[in-house]
Scaffold this active site. Sequence first.
Site, PDB file in Angstrom:
ATOM      1  N   LYS A   1       0.837  -1.206   0.000  1.00 26.83           N
ATOM      2  CA  LYS A   1       0.000   0.000   0.000  1.00 26.83           C
ATOM      3  C   LYS A   1       0.872   1.256   0.000  1.00 26.83           C
ATOM      4  O   LYS A   1       0.654   2.169  -0.796  1.00 26.83           O
ATOM      5  CB  LYS A   1      -0.896  -0.009   1.257  1.00 26.83           C
ATOM      6  N   ASN A   2       1.860   1.276   0.879  1.00 23.61           N
ATOM      7  CA  ASN A   2       2.636   2.503   1.052  1.00 23.61           C
ATOM      8  C   ASN A   2       3.697   2.698  -0.041  1.00 23.61           C
ATOM      9  O   ASN A   2       4.466   3.651   0.019  1.00 23.61           O
ATOM     10  CB  ASN A   2       3.247   2.556   2.456  1.00 23.61           C
TER      11      ASN A   2
ATOM     12  N   ARG B   1      -4.149   9.734   4.209  1.00 23.79           N
ATOM     13  CA  ARG B   1      -2.941  10.496   4.541  1.00 23.79           C
ATOM     14  C   ARG B   1      -2.104  10.747   3.275  1.00 23.79           C
ATOM     15  O   ARG B   1      -1.468  11.790   3.119  1.00 23.79           O
ATOM     16  CB  ARG B   1      -2.136   9.686   5.568  1.00 23.79           C
TER      17      ARG B   1
ATOM     18  N   CYS C   1      -5.266   7.320   9.190  1.00 14.08           N
ATOM     19  CA  CYS C   1      -5.509   6.739  10.502  1.00 14.08           C
ATOM     20  C   CYS C   1      -5.310   7.774  11.607  1.00 14.08           C
ATOM     21  O   CYS C   1      -4.398   8.609  11.541  1.00 14.08           O
ATOM     22  CB  CYS C   1      -4.536   5.586  10.745  1.00 14.08           C
TER      23      CYS C   1
ATOM     24  N   ARG D   1       0.172  13.785  13.756  1.00 17.82           N
ATOM     25  CA  ARG D   1       0.516  13.706  12.341  1.00 17.82           C
ATOM     26  C   ARG D   1       0.589  15.085  11.657  1.00 17.82           C
ATOM     27  O   ARG D   1      -0.165  15.371  10.718  1.00 17.82           O
ATOM     28  CB  ARG D   1      -0.443  12.766  11.606  1.00 17.82           C
TER      29      ARG D   1
ATOM     30  N   ASP E   1       3.964   0.095  12.511  1.00 14.83           N
ATOM     31  CA  ASP E   1       2.776  -0.585  11.977  1.00 14.83           C
ATOM     32  C   ASP E   1       2.672  -2.050  12.439  1.00 14.83           C
ATOM     33  O   ASP E   1       1.650  -2.692  12.239  1.00 14.83           O
ATOM     34  CB  ASP E   1       2.792  -0.531  10.445  1.00 14.83           C
TER      35      ASP E   1
ATOM     36  N   ARG F   1      -9.003  -0.740   3.810  1.00 13.69           N
ATOM     37  CA  ARG F   1      -8.155   0.351   3.301  1.00 13.69           C
ATOM     38  C   ARG F   1      -6.763  -0.160   2.964  1.00 13.69           C
ATOM     39  O   ARG F   1      -6.094   0.393   2.105  1.00 13.69           O
ATOM     40  CB  ARG F   1      -8.036   1.462   4.351  1.00 13.69           C
TER      41      ARG F   1
HETATM   42  N1  EPU Z   1       6.252  14.178  11.603  1.00 11.29           N
HETATM   43  C1  EPU Z   1       6.322  15.505  11.950  1.00 11.29           C
HETATM   44  N2  EPU Z   1       6.083  16.447  10.990  1.00 11.29           N
HETATM   45  C2  EPU Z   1       5.781  16.101   9.691  1.00 11.29           C
HETATM   46  C3  EPU Z   1       5.707  14.728   9.346  1.00 11.29           C
HETATM   47  C4  EPU Z   1       5.949  13.796  10.335  1.00 11.29           C
HETATM   48  O1  EPU Z   1       6.582  15.841  13.096  1.00 11.29           O
HETATM   49  O2  EPU Z   1       5.591  17.009   8.877  1.00 11.29           O
HETATM   50  C5  EPU Z   1       6.495  13.155  12.630  1.00 11.29           C
HETATM   51  C6  EPU Z   1       5.270  12.283  12.915  1.00 11.29           C
HETATM   52  O3  EPU Z   1       4.368  12.900  13.778  1.00 11.29           O
HETATM   53  C7  EPU Z   1       5.912  11.044  13.503  1.00 11.29           C
HETATM   54  C8  EPU Z   1       7.256  10.968  12.787  1.00 11.29           C
HETATM   55  O4  EPU Z   1       7.439  12.228  12.152  1.00 11.29           O
HETATM   56  O5  EPU Z   1       6.137  11.228  14.859  1.00 11.29           O
HETATM   57  C9  EPU Z   1       7.391   9.900  11.745  1.00 11.29           C
HETATM   58  O6  EPU Z   1       6.211   9.749  10.984  1.00 11.29           O
HETATM   59  P1  EPU Z   1       6.257   9.651   9.403  1.00 11.29           P
HETATM   60  O7  EPU Z   1       6.159  11.016   8.840  1.00 11.29           O
HETATM   61  O8  EPU Z   1       7.419   8.803   8.994  1.00 11.29           O
HETATM   62  O9  EPU Z   1       4.904   8.898   9.093  1.00 11.29           O
HETATM   63  P2  EPU Z   1       4.070   9.096   7.788  1.00 11.29           P
HETATM   64  O10 EPU Z   1       5.021   9.368   6.675  1.00 11.29           O
HETATM   65  O11 EPU Z   1       2.960  10.031   8.041  1.00 11.29           O
HETATM   66  C10 EPU Z   1       4.173   6.646   6.928  1.00 11.29           C
HETATM   67  C11 EPU Z   1       3.160   5.589   6.590  1.00 11.29           C
HETATM   68  C12 EPU Z   1       2.534   5.096   7.897  1.00 11.29           C
HETATM   69  C13 EPU Z   1       3.622   4.556   8.803  1.00 11.29           C
HETATM   70  C14 EPU Z   1       4.681   5.641   9.038  1.00 11.29           C
HETATM   71  C15 EPU Z   1       5.864   5.174   9.834  1.00 11.29           C
HETATM   72  C16 EPU Z   1       2.338   6.194   4.404  1.00 11.29           C
HETATM   73  C17 EPU Z   1       1.205   6.694   3.588  1.00 11.29           C
HETATM   74  N3  EPU Z   1       2.140   6.137   5.733  1.00 11.29           N
HETATM   75  O12 EPU Z   1       3.442   7.686   7.581  1.00 11.29           O
HETATM   76  O13 EPU Z   1       1.642   4.063   7.535  1.00 11.29           O
HETATM   77  O14 EPU Z   1       3.063   4.170  10.038  1.00 11.29           O
HETATM   78  O15 EPU Z   1       5.184   6.132   7.762  1.00 11.29           O
HETATM   79  O16 EPU Z   1       6.556   4.188   9.136  1.00 11.29           O
HETATM   80  O17 EPU Z   1       3.376   5.827   3.860  1.00 11.29           O
HETATM   81  C18 EPU Z   1      -0.261   2.716   7.725  1.00 11.29           C
HETATM   82  O18 EPU Z   1       0.066   2.223   6.642  1.00 11.29           O
HETATM   83  O19 EPU Z   1      -1.175   2.240   8.454  1.00 11.29           O
HETATM   84  C19 EPU Z   1       0.463   3.881   8.215  1.00 11.29           C
HETATM   85  C20 EPU Z   1       0.004   4.640   9.199  1.00 11.29           C
END
Ligand code: EPU
Length: 421
Positions: free
Chosen positions: A22-23, A94, A118, A123, A308, A401
């Site tokens: 998915k990601n 997201r 989620c 976030r 995850d 999803r």
């Molecule tokens: N963060 C910030 N500011 C930002 C972006 C992120 O402070 O602008 C923080 C977040 O709050 C968190 C940390 O950085 O504490 C790391 O989060 P990350 O940004 O890596 O998460 P994400 O990119 O929003 C993706 C996956 C998630 C997965 C996370 C961690 C996608 C679409 N989503 O999210 O997937 O949990 O990386 O590996 O790629 C899921 O598939 O169920 C899912 C939630």
Amino acid sequence: MFRYVIRGGKTLSGEIPVRGAKNHVLKLFPASILFAGPVTITNVPHIEDILRAGELLENLGFGVEKRGERAYKISPPRRIASSLLEKDIAERIRASILFVGPLLSRTGRAQFPFPGGCVIGRRPIDLFLHGWTAMGAKVAMRGAMFDIRAAELRGADITFRVASHTATESLMMTAVLARGRTVLRNAALEPEITALAEFLNACGARINGAGTPTIAIEGTNGKLLTGGTTHVIPDRIETGSFAILGALRGKKLRVTDCNPEHVAVLLEHLRAAGASVEVGENWLEVSRPSRLKAVSMRTREYPGFATDHQAPFVVFLTQAHGYAMVFETVFEGRLSYLEDLNRMGANIIQCDLHRAIVSGHTTLHGRSMESPDLRAGMAFVIAALVARGLSRIGNVYQIDRGYENLDERLRAVGADITREN
Ligand code: EPU
């Protein structure tokens, strides 16, 4: 609204295939905005979030055509007429934030709402906004919508305050068509990022260092990428969730079409707990031992223990003997499902927003619950498959999803699970 009805306690054996990640695919859809020619994507899973990503592209004038069982052909329009990401759709996933950078670099503007997905913590999107601003964009808010404009995007030297999976992908994509060189420091290392960069490079992008903490991108100064074909990598979260299930209920449960390297740290935790784990190039096989022992864990960015996998692993710990500390370091809202596990008979003390102590072994009993989010929903399915008696899991949309026909694949390895309306 569908729900799963699950009778626990069955032994699972045979082969369970992993679908495309998915990601990864959720980044390939927005990446197609950088292309002059069509993009063909194979090994696309049938999941709800992909439908939403396709709708966002269609609204921008792209052709999104399903070809055969698991392929999509995305055809760009000659000119992208709109810079608007439809609020109702973008708020549901997201990954809608991933469309912003490519749209901005292609059209000079992007209007979008705060992205959905989620509910697992705050976030924020500050890292994205900071990156676009450093590249010359101006950010404004109009009501509930962001409105970002950039007459020209220039390369910039950007250091991420925290390593973020999607912010890395987003700024990497934004830099592809920009003028000059962009350097991303403290970049995230997830395999989906490397796979995305490899495809973009095969079609004319100049990205170096994806998969390391420093990524350098030489912008093409507006020259669009050529069309191309790419294959979605196996879903490592699904791989790991099935491996956990194997360690709980498996008798040589073989997880196929996967990349065991991407879940190496999780597999070490399962081995440390006593499970038997064998791996091949694109499969792994897990069996339940006679006794599982507790193993503490702490989530981390890749290649560490994936956030995850945290919820499914907590279910695993309820079946292990001893105390384990669970430390969720990535998100602050990802332990809210614990109460439901306790109602099933688990013995888990939540210490604060990030930490919990699981004591086992406990006997879980089936009950009715609602899936709160994608990964906790999967954890409930695993808990129900382990529990005594019958469970009903509502709000299956959350599970759909990210997991394609989960019930069908689980039934094929011996699970007693049906989908009810
Ligand atoms: N963060 C910030 N500011 C930002 C972006 C992120 O402070 O602008 C923080 C977040 O709050 C968190 C940390 O950085 O504490 C790391 O989060 P990350 O940004 O890596 O998460 P994400 O990119 O929003 C993706 C996956 C998630 C997965 C996370 C961690 C996608 C679409 N989503 O999210 O997937 O949990 O990386 O590996 O790629 C899921 O598939 O169920 C899912 C939630």
